[in-house]
Design a protein around this motif. Sequence first.
Motif, PDB file in Angstrom:
ATOM      1  N   GLY A  58     -11.185  18.985  36.488  1.00 37.25           N
ATOM      2  CA  GLY A  58     -10.056  19.424  37.276  1.00 37.25           C
ATOM      3  C   GLY A  58     -10.508  20.054  38.571  1.00 37.25           C
ATOM      4  O   GLY A  58     -11.613  19.821  39.053  1.00 37.25           O
ATOM      5  N   GLY A  59      -9.634  20.865  39.134  1.00 37.59           N
ATOM      6  CA  GLY A  59      -9.980  21.464  40.399  1.00 37.59           C
ATOM      7  C   GLY A  59      -9.321  22.831  40.589  1.00 37.59           C
ATOM      8  O   GLY A  59      -8.278  23.108  40.004  1.00 37.59           O
ATOM      9  N   ALA A  60      -9.926  23.669  41.359  1.00 41.48           N
ATOM     10  CA  ALA A  60     -11.204  23.388  41.980  1.00 41.48           C
ATOM     11  C   ALA A  60     -12.330  23.620  40.980  1.00 41.48           C
ATOM     12  O   ALA A  60     -12.289  24.543  40.170  1.00 41.48           O
ATOM     13  N   THR A  61     -13.337  22.768  41.088  1.00 39.88           N
ATOM     14  CA  THR A  61     -14.495  22.830  40.189  1.00 39.88           C
ATOM     15  C   THR A  61     -15.065  24.230  40.116  1.00 39.88           C
ATOM     16  O   THR A  61     -15.295  24.782  39.028  1.00 39.88           O
ATOM     17  N   ASN A  62     -15.320  24.806  41.278  1.00 39.65           N
ATOM     18  CA  ASN A  62     -16.017  26.086  41.384  1.00 39.65           C
ATOM     19  C   ASN A  62     -15.103  27.283  41.160  1.00 39.65           C
ATOM     20  O   ASN A  62     -15.581  28.418  41.126  1.00 39.65           O
ATOM     21  N   ARG A  63     -13.825  27.032  40.981  1.00 41.19           N
ATOM     22  CA  ARG A  63     -12.899  28.134  40.738  1.00 41.19           C
ATOM     23  C   ARG A  63     -12.348  28.046  39.314  1.00 41.19           C
ATOM     24  O   ARG A  63     -12.890  28.625  38.384  1.00 41.19           O
ATOM     25  N   GLY A  64     -11.275  27.297  39.135  1.00 41.68           N
ATOM     26  CA  GLY A  64     -10.614  27.275  37.838  1.00 41.68           C
ATOM     27  C   GLY A  64     -11.402  26.609  36.733  1.00 41.68           C
ATOM     28  O   GLY A  64     -11.408  27.080  35.589  1.00 41.68           O
ATOM     29  N   VAL A  65     -12.068  25.490  37.033  1.00 38.16           N
ATOM     30  CA  VAL A  65     -12.832  24.814  35.980  1.00 38.16           C
ATOM     31  C   VAL A  65     -13.981  25.706  35.513  1.00 38.16           C
ATOM     32  O   VAL A  65     -14.183  25.917  34.313  1.00 38.16           O
ATOM     33  N   GLU A  66     -14.722  26.252  36.472  1.00 41.37           N
ATOM     34  CA  GLU A  66     -15.840  27.121  36.092  1.00 41.37           C
ATOM     35  C   GLU A  66     -15.358  28.371  35.365  1.00 41.37           C
ATOM     36  O   GLU A  66     -15.965  28.800  34.369  1.00 41.37           O
ATOM     37  N   THR A  67     -14.253  28.951  35.824  1.00 45.22           N
ATOM     38  CA  THR A  67     -13.686  30.114  35.132  1.00 45.22           C
ATOM     39  C   THR A  67     -13.347  29.771  33.690  1.00 45.22           C
ATOM     40  O   THR A  67     -13.642  30.535  32.758  1.00 45.22           O
ATOM     41  N   SER A  68     -12.761  28.604  33.478  1.00 47.79           N
ATOM     42  CA  SER A  68     -12.360  28.177  32.136  1.00 47.79           C
ATOM     43  C   SER A  68     -13.562  27.912  31.249  1.00 47.79           C
ATOM     44  O   SER A  68     -13.574  28.253  30.061  1.00 47.79           O
ATOM     45  N   VAL A  69     -14.596  27.304  31.822  1.00 49.25           N
ATOM     46  CA  VAL A  69     -15.813  27.014  31.052  1.00 49.25           C
ATOM     47  C   VAL A  69     -16.502  28.307  30.639  1.00 49.25           C
ATOM     48  O   VAL A  69     -16.968  28.440  29.493  1.00 49.25           O
ATOM     49  N   ARG A  70     -16.559  29.258  31.537  1.00 51.25           N
ATOM     50  CA  ARG A  70     -17.168  30.547  31.187  1.00 51.25           C
ATOM     51  C   ARG A  70     -16.379  31.237  30.069  1.00 51.25           C
ATOM     52  O   ARG A  70     -16.963  31.802  29.140  1.00 51.25           O
ATOM     53  N   CYS A 127     -14.057  13.764  37.134  1.00 51.60           N
ATOM     54  CA  CYS A 127     -12.719  14.343  37.006  1.00 51.60           C
ATOM     55  C   CYS A 127     -12.601  15.710  37.670  1.00 51.60           C
ATOM     56  O   CYS A 127     -11.583  16.390  37.527  1.00 51.60           O
ATOM     57  N   CYS A 128     -13.637  16.112  38.409  1.00 55.50           N
ATOM     58  CA  CYS A 128     -13.637  17.404  39.091  1.00 55.50           C
ATOM     59  C   CYS A 128     -13.522  17.208  40.596  1.00 55.50           C
ATOM     60  O   CYS A 128     -13.947  16.189  41.141  1.00 55.50           O
ATOM     61  N   TRP A 129     -12.955  18.186  41.264  1.00 55.53           N
ATOM     62  CA  TRP A 129     -12.867  18.145  42.722  1.00 55.53           C
ATOM     63  C   TRP A 129     -12.799  19.559  43.285  1.00 55.53           C
ATOM     64  O   TRP A 129     -12.501  20.516  42.577  1.00 55.53           O
ATOM     65  N   SER A 130     -13.099  19.648  44.583  1.00 54.35           N
ATOM     66  CA  SER A 130     -12.992  20.917  45.294  1.00 54.35           C
ATOM     67  C   SER A 130     -12.918  20.636  46.780  1.00 54.35           C
ATOM     68  O   SER A 130     -13.467  19.642  47.261  1.00 54.35           O
ATOM     69  N   GLY A 131     -12.270  21.523  47.507  1.00 56.03           N
ATOM     70  CA  GLY A 131     -12.252  21.417  48.955  1.00 56.03           C
ATOM     71  C   GLY A 131     -13.538  21.891  49.589  1.00 56.03           C
ATOM     72  O   GLY A 131     -13.759  21.690  50.786  1.00 56.03           O
ATOM     73  N   ASP A 132     -14.413  22.501  48.797  1.00 58.71           N
ATOM     74  CA  ASP A 132     -15.700  23.004  49.275  1.00 58.71           C
ATOM     75  C   ASP A 132     -16.796  22.189  48.607  1.00 58.71           C
ATOM     76  O   ASP A 132     -17.130  22.407  47.442  1.00 58.71           O
ATOM     77  N   ALA A 133     -17.362  21.233  49.330  1.00 60.72           N
ATOM     78  CA  ALA A 133     -18.337  20.310  48.740  1.00 60.72           C
ATOM     79  C   ALA A 133     -19.572  21.024  48.231  1.00 60.72           C
ATOM     80  O   ALA A 133     -20.104  20.688  47.164  1.00 60.72           O
ATOM     81  N   ALA A 134     -20.041  22.007  48.967  1.00 62.51           N
ATOM     82  CA  ALA A 134     -21.257  22.720  48.558  1.00 62.51           C
ATOM     83  C   ALA A 134     -20.998  23.529  47.286  1.00 62.51           C
ATOM     84  O   ALA A 134     -21.825  23.536  46.362  1.00 62.51           O
ATOM     85  N   ALA A 135     -19.868  24.209  47.229  1.00 63.93           N
ATOM     86  CA  ALA A 135     -19.539  24.995  46.041  1.00 63.93           C
ATOM     87  C   ALA A 135     -19.301  24.091  44.839  1.00 63.93           C
ATOM     88  O   ALA A 135     -19.698  24.421  43.708  1.00 63.93           O
ATOM     89  N   HIS A 136     -18.670  22.947  45.060  1.00 67.87           N
ATOM     90  CA  HIS A 136     -18.455  21.946  44.007  1.00 67.87           C
ATOM     91  C   HIS A 136     -19.785  21.500  43.413  1.00 67.87           C
ATOM     92  O   HIS A 136     -19.964  21.489  42.181  1.00 67.87           O
ATOM     93  N   LYS A 187     -25.639  23.697  38.989  1.00 63.89           N
ATOM     94  CA  LYS A 187     -26.340  24.960  38.705  1.00 63.89           C
ATOM     95  C   LYS A 187     -25.530  25.884  37.802  1.00 63.89           C
ATOM     96  O   LYS A 187     -25.896  26.170  36.670  1.00 63.89           O
ATOM     97  N   ALA A 188     -24.402  26.374  38.320  1.00 65.11           N
ATOM     98  CA  ALA A 188     -23.703  27.482  37.670  1.00 65.11           C
ATOM     99  C   ALA A 188     -23.227  27.160  36.263  1.00 65.11           C
ATOM    100  O   ALA A 188     -23.427  27.946  35.329  1.00 65.11           O
ATOM    101  N   MET A 189     -22.581  26.000  36.083  1.00 64.07           N
ATOM    102  CA  MET A 189     -21.988  25.713  34.771  1.00 64.07           C
ATOM    103  C   MET A 189     -22.991  25.209  33.747  1.00 64.07           C
ATOM    104  O   MET A 189     -22.675  25.133  32.556  1.00 64.07           O
TER     105      MET A 189
END
Length: 202
Positions: free
Chosen positions: A140-152, A167-176, A182-184
């Motif tokens: 889902g999206g944003a990868t680095n916001r809601g998806v990562e929050t949910s995975v954590r 199936c993931c997306w973000s308006g911030d390519a680097a953060a995605h 790395k993070a997840m």
Amino acid sequence: MPDPERIDPRRAALIAYDVCRRALTPPDPARNAAMRPVLEAWARMIEVARKAGVPVIYTTPVSRADGADVVLLSTDLSAETGVPSLTNGIEGTPGAGFPDEIAPLPEDYVFLKRRPSAFHGTGVAELLHMLRRDTIIIGGGATNRGVETSVREAFNRDLASVVVRECCWSGDAAAHAYSLDKAMKMYARIRHLDQVAAMLRG
């Protein structure tokens, strides 16, 4: 430890995180075209899950039209970009619904979501417990916001997570990219859609 390249469909559920029209079929033509591959990936992922007997859980990010349920906290990113810390759609509007290509079926589950986590205040965790599912497949999206929050949060709830890249997306390519690469990785298995399909086949 379970086989990291296998998902038991009897213990898994798919969370289609915030796959609403507002995100996947935006009115701007360029953005719509950019999101088309993600929408197509979601159509395939949902089909794979249904064929495997995996429950499909949809979330959509909403707030009341009068904003009474919105708390906009000050964050560095909101100050830098001017984008509010919460950017939900309006409950009951077409944008909060789902594209026809991936519309929920009667046997699916749909949850309204008012905060970034798929679990906070939604009932998703309780549903997983009721269905005896201890593994989530998510994108889902944003990868680095809601998806990562949910995975954590899933990790904190002792739920295994498999994140579907396409199936993931973000308006911030680097953060995605950082979130996926790395993070997840500390909290989940990150796999391509073809790999997830193979994992469900065992």
